[in-house]
Design a protein around this motif. Sequence first.
Motif, PDB file in Angstrom:
ATOM      1  N   LEU A 102       0.806  -1.222   0.000  1.00 13.49           N
ATOM      2  CA  LEU A 102       0.000   0.000   0.000  1.00 13.49           C
ATOM      3  C   LEU A 102       0.835   1.266   0.000  1.00 13.49           C
ATOM      4  N   GLY A 103       2.137   1.138   0.199  1.00 10.62           N
ATOM      5  CA  GLY A 103       3.014   2.304   0.236  1.00 10.62           C
ATOM      6  C   GLY A 103       4.435   1.910  -0.074  1.00 10.62           C
ATOM      7  N   ASP A 104       5.373   2.732   0.388  1.00  9.77           N
ATOM      8  CA  ASP A 104       6.795   2.504   0.122  1.00  9.77           C
ATOM      9  C   ASP A 104       7.495   1.761   1.249  1.00  9.77           C
ATOM     10  N   ALA A 105       6.743   1.207   2.185  1.00 10.13           N
ATOM     11  CA  ALA A 105       7.354   0.591   3.361  1.00 10.13           C
ATOM     12  C   ALA A 105       7.978  -0.751   3.009  1.00 10.13           C
ATOM     13  N   ASP A 106       8.966  -1.121   3.804  1.00  2.00           N
ATOM     14  CA  ASP A 106       9.633  -2.400   3.677  1.00  2.00           C
ATOM     15  C   ASP A 106       8.765  -3.465   4.351  1.00  2.00           C
ATOM     16  N   PRO A 107       8.467  -4.594   3.688  1.00  3.51           N
ATOM     17  CA  PRO A 107       7.656  -5.637   4.340  1.00  3.51           C
ATOM     18  C   PRO A 107       8.316  -6.192   5.593  1.00  3.51           C
ATOM     19  N   CYS A 108       9.658  -6.159   5.660  1.00  2.00           N
ATOM     20  CA  CYS A 108      10.331  -6.628   6.870  1.00  2.00           C
ATOM     21  C   CYS A 108      10.014  -5.730   8.063  1.00  2.00           C
ATOM     22  N   VAL A 109       9.862  -4.439   7.807  1.00  2.00           N
ATOM     23  CA  VAL A 109       9.482  -3.523   8.890  1.00  2.00           C
ATOM     24  C   VAL A 109       8.086  -3.860   9.393  1.00  2.00           C
ATOM     25  N   TRP A 110       7.179  -4.120   8.462  1.00  2.00           N
ATOM     26  CA  TRP A 110       5.818  -4.460   8.860  1.00  2.00           C
ATOM     27  C   TRP A 110       5.784  -5.798   9.589  1.00  2.00           C
ATOM     28  N   TYR A 111       6.641  -6.733   9.194  1.00  4.35           N
ATOM     29  CA  TYR A 111       6.672  -8.020   9.894  1.00  4.35           C
ATOM     30  C   TYR A 111       7.130  -7.823  11.343  1.00  4.35           C
ATOM     31  N   TRP A 112       8.131  -6.980  11.523  1.00  2.21           N
ATOM     32  CA  TRP A 112       8.602  -6.686  12.879  1.00  2.21           C
ATOM     33  C   TRP A 112       7.492  -6.038  13.706  1.00  2.21           C
ATOM     34  N   VAL A 113       6.768  -5.106  13.100  1.00  5.25           N
ATOM     35  CA  VAL A 113       5.665  -4.455  13.807  1.00  5.25           C
ATOM     36  C   VAL A 113       4.606  -5.473  14.194  1.00  5.25           C
ATOM     37  N   ASN A 114       4.278  -6.397  13.281  1.00  7.35           N
ATOM     38  CA  ASN A 114       3.305  -7.445  13.569  1.00  7.35           C
ATOM     39  C   ASN A 114       3.728  -8.278  14.766  1.00  7.35           C
ATOM     40  N   ILE A 115       4.998  -8.694  14.777  1.00  5.61           N
ATOM     41  CA  ILE A 115       5.491  -9.529  15.869  1.00  5.61           C
ATOM     42  C   ILE A 115       5.417  -8.784  17.200  1.00  5.61           C
ATOM     43  N   MET A 116       5.833  -7.527  17.203  1.00  5.73           N
ATOM     44  CA  MET A 116       5.834  -6.764  18.442  1.00  5.73           C
ATOM     45  C   MET A 116       4.418  -6.570  18.991  1.00  5.73           C
ATOM     46  N   LEU A 117       3.464  -6.304  18.114  1.00  6.85           N
ATOM     47  CA  LEU A 117       2.089  -6.128  18.578  1.00  6.85           C
ATOM     48  C   LEU A 117       1.487  -7.454  19.045  1.00  6.85           C
ATOM     49  N   ASP A 118       1.768  -8.534  18.331  1.00  7.91           N
ATOM     50  CA  ASP A 118       1.212  -9.839  18.710  1.00  7.91           C
ATOM     51  C   ASP A 118       1.695 -10.288  20.082  1.00  7.91           C
ATOM     52  N   THR A 119       2.962 -10.021  20.386  1.00 11.54           N
ATOM     53  CA  THR A 119       3.550 -10.518  21.628  1.00 11.54           C
ATOM     54  C   THR A 119       3.373  -9.556  22.801  1.00 11.54           C
ATOM     55  N   THR A 120       2.735  -8.439  22.580  1.00 10.52           N
ATOM     56  CA  THR A 120       2.488  -7.488  23.675  1.00 10.52           C
ATOM     57  C   THR A 120       0.979  -7.249  23.818  1.00 10.52           C
ATOM     58  N   LEU A 121       0.458  -6.343  23.043  1.00 10.30           N
ATOM     59  CA  LEU A 121      -0.969  -6.045  23.120  1.00 10.30           C
ATOM     60  C   LEU A 121      -1.818  -7.227  22.680  1.00 10.30           C
ATOM     61  N   GLY A 122      -1.309  -7.992  21.696  1.00 15.38           N
ATOM     62  CA  GLY A 122      -2.070  -9.132  21.201  1.00 15.38           C
ATOM     63  C   GLY A 122      -2.322 -10.192  22.259  1.00 15.38           C
ATOM     64  N   VAL A 123      -1.378 -10.383  23.197  1.00 20.21           N
ATOM     65  CA  VAL A 123      -1.569 -11.360  24.274  1.00 20.21           C
ATOM     66  C   VAL A 123      -2.762 -10.963  25.141  1.00 20.21           C
ATOM     67  N   LEU A 124      -2.864  -9.694  25.466  1.00 16.29           N
ATOM     68  CA  LEU A 124      -4.000  -9.219  26.257  1.00 16.29           C
ATOM     69  C   LEU A 124      -5.310  -9.395  25.496  1.00 16.29           C
ATOM     70  N   VAL A 125      -5.302  -9.079  24.207  1.00 10.95           N
ATOM     71  CA  VAL A 125      -6.517  -9.230  23.402  1.00 10.95           C
ATOM     72  C   VAL A 125      -6.930 -10.703  23.333  1.00 10.95           C
ATOM     73  N   ASN A 126      -5.963 -11.602  23.179  1.00 10.61           N
ATOM     74  CA  ASN A 126      -6.266 -13.032  23.165  1.00 10.61           C
ATOM     75  C   ASN A 126      -6.920 -13.470  24.474  1.00 10.61           C
ATOM     76  N   PHE A 127      -6.379 -13.013  25.580  1.00  9.63           N
ATOM     77  CA  PHE A 127      -6.934 -13.381  26.890  1.00  9.63           C
ATOM     78  C   PHE A 127      -8.375 -12.907  27.029  1.00  9.63           C
ATOM     79  N   LEU A 128      -8.621 -11.652  26.670  1.00  8.28           N
ATOM     80  CA  LEU A 128      -9.968 -11.104  26.813  1.00  8.28           C
ATOM     81  C   LEU A 128     -10.959 -11.809  25.893  1.00  8.28           C
ATOM     82  N   LEU A 129     -10.549 -12.075  24.655  1.00  9.73           N
ATOM     83  CA  LEU A 129     -11.434 -12.764  23.725  1.00  9.73           C
ATOM     84  C   LEU A 129     -11.756 -14.177  24.195  1.00  9.73           C
ATOM     85  N   LEU A 130     -10.716 -14.899  24.636  1.00 13.28           N
ATOM     86  CA  LEU A 130     -10.917 -16.293  25.029  1.00 13.28           C
ATOM     87  C   LEU A 130     -11.698 -16.408  26.333  1.00 13.28           C
TER      88      LEU A 130
END
Length: 262
Positions: A102-130
């Motif tokens: 969608l832009g000029d960003a590096d996919p590796c940067v987005w992958y890093w962002v995905n990992i960081m969100l999944d292992t921090t905020l995503g853990v809390l979201v998983n707990f609340l959903l489950l």
Amino acid sequence: QALARTSAAPRHAQVVPSSDAVAMAAAGESRLCPGLYGMCIQLLLFLASMSVLVLKKKREERREGELARSWAVFVLDSSKQLVGEGWLHLSNLFFSTALASLGDADPCVWYWVNIMLDTTLGVLVNFLLLQYVLTDFMECITNRHGWFVNGDYKDPSGHCVPVKYFAQLCLWLLCVTFMKLIMVLLMSILRPQLLSVGAAFLDAWPKACRTAQDPAAARDGRHTRRDECHAVLDARHLPQAQNRTANALQRSDGESGGGGSF
């Protein structure tokens, strides 16, 4: 000769400033699917994760004694985590590529962002959903009370019921999927800020670390640096060559003028 080399440089190599060259090389070297080096790193990470799970089971046995989970239950619980992480990994590859397109960003940067969100905020979201949303929802729509209780794979008589395991596995995959969609929505809203953080983190690593898994990219980087050095040397000798050329032209004009008057 210096003038000739300088004029020929654009035809065989694109000479750019050092910072731009590094950025261009880094953009060309980024790959979400790793080579042998990346596969070895991922294997080491997998073995480390398995070792942590084994240590967790041993600690659980020491603390809870007979109340601790059996190895069979522990393996079934851990296998759901492994399947969920595999699904999350594929999702991260897909969304990283999609967001980068969608832009000029590096996919590796987005992958890093995905990992960081999944292992921090995503853990809390998983707990609340489950804990508060999906478990009750699935029991309500399936009318199968007790099937989605995590870690319970037996019927009242004590016999193992495989369908309970697959029901809980589907519940966990559904939970991970919803969490991933929420994280993607968050990344879309905070796109500039998250890209800045990700790019700043990845740029802090030495370039050698980013090219270790791709020898061809490393060779291209050496060629780029060699061309830059040639350009710098040519630029240093260019004024001298221009002066010699100007003096030669003046002498030629002087000789031609002297011959005409004679």
